[in-house]
Structure formats: structure tokens, C-alpha cells
Write an enzyme that holds these catalytic residues in place. Structure first.
Site, short mmCIF file in Angstrom:
data_model
loop_
_atom_site.label_atom_id
_atom_site.label_comp_id
_atom_site.label_asym_id
_atom_site.label_seq_id
_atom_site.Cartn_x
_atom_site.Cartn_y
_atom_site.Cartn_z
N PHE A 1 0.89 -1.23 -0.08
CA PHE A 1 -0.01 0.01 -0.03
C PHE A 1 0.99 1.24 0.01
O PHE A 1 2.13 1.17 0.51
CB PHE A 1 -1.03 0.03 1.15
CG PHE A 1 -0.25 -0.17 2.47
CD1 PHE A 1 0.16 0.86 3.22
CD2 PHE A 1 -0.03 -1.35 3.13
CE1 PHE A 1 0.52 0.55 4.45
CE2 PHE A 1 0.36 -1.41 4.39
CZ PHE A 1 0.91 -0.42 4.98
N SER A 2 0.38 2.39 -0.54
CA SER A 2 1.25 3.63 -0.60
C SER A 2 0.22 4.73 -0.54
O SER A 2 -0.91 4.39 -1.14
CB SER A 2 1.64 3.58 -2.10
OG SER A 2 2.59 4.86 -2.20
N GLY A 3 0.53 5.40 -0.02
CA GLY A 3 -0.50 6.82 0.09
C GLY A 3 -1.33 6.73 1.17
O GLY A 3 -2.18 7.64 1.43
N ALA A 4 -1.24 5.80 1.95
CA ALA A 4 -2.40 5.34 2.85
C ALA A 4 -1.67 5.27 4.36
O ALA A 4 -2.19 4.57 5.03
CB ALA A 4 -3.09 4.27 2.82
#
Length: 121
Positions: free
Chosen positions: A17-20
């Protein structure tokens, strides 16, 4: 966060996951859903307990409920059937094992004995 749920919803994934990176998150949960791991049995509305001090995740389902849901589970079709991404998917291990690439044992044995696996990627 954009939906206003940042204080009441957590992120749980068997992937990256990225941006979370705000709030409670658990990533790289293994065994992965795509391998029939327990995360594949989770459905909308199920409650998951994050026990941070004990470093555990538990879904509020009985063992029987999980087994029943997984009994009808089927592996997803590969997104790539040829090319480098198909080769990577075939060779990569679980994130819990470092996501390293290695030949499966049976394939490695075939190569060592001079046999071809008959698999085309």
C-alpha cells in the site's frame, strides 16, 4: 481519509500500500488471499481485531465459518499469462518470506535432472 472515515476504519491488506500511511494499517498479511489464506475468507461487514501489543490479527469468525467460506474459494486467474510479469508471479515467494524469486522445488529438480518442465511462460 477523504471519505471522513480516518478515525473509524483501518486498512488491512495482503498486498502493498502506498499513500495510505495515516491511521491504523496492516500490510503484507500472509498467507495471502491469492494463496487461499484466511484473509480470503473475510467479507464486507466482518470485524477484525488488531491486537497491537500481542502483534496479532483476528477476524471475529469461528474456525468453522472460515473453513466454510474457504471451501468455495478458488484461486484467481493469473493477470498475466506470458512475459516478464507472468514469470515473476510464477517465481516470487510470499512477502513473509522476503518476496524473493526462486524456482519451485519440483521445477528445480527437473532442471537438475535435465528434464524440461513443459511449462511455457
Amino acid at each position: 481519509m477523504g471519505a471522513g472515515l480516518g478515525e473509524t476504519v483501518s486498512l488491512l491488506t495482503d498486498g502493498r500500500f502506498s499513500g495510505a500511511t495515516r491511521g491504523l494499517m496492516a500490510g503484507h498479511v500472509a498467507p495471502e488471499a491469492a494463496q487461499g489464506g484466511p484473509i480470503a475468507a473475510i467479507a464486507d461487514g466482518d470485524s477484525i481485531v488488531f491486537d497491537i501489543p500481542n502483534r496479532t490479527l483476528n477476524v471475529e469468525l469461528s474456525t468453522e465459518q472460515i473453513q466454510q467460506r474457504l471451501a468455495s474459494w478458488k484461486a484467481p486467474a493469473p493477470r498475466f499469462t506470458s512475459g516478464v510479469m507472468a514469470k515473476y508471479a510464477f517465481l516470487v515467494s510470499s512477502a513473509s518470506k522476503g518476496a524473493i524469486t526462486a524456482l519451485p522445488q519440483s521445477t528445480a529438480q527437473n532442471f537438475q535432472s535435465g528434464q524440461q518442465s513443459g511449462r511455457t511462460l
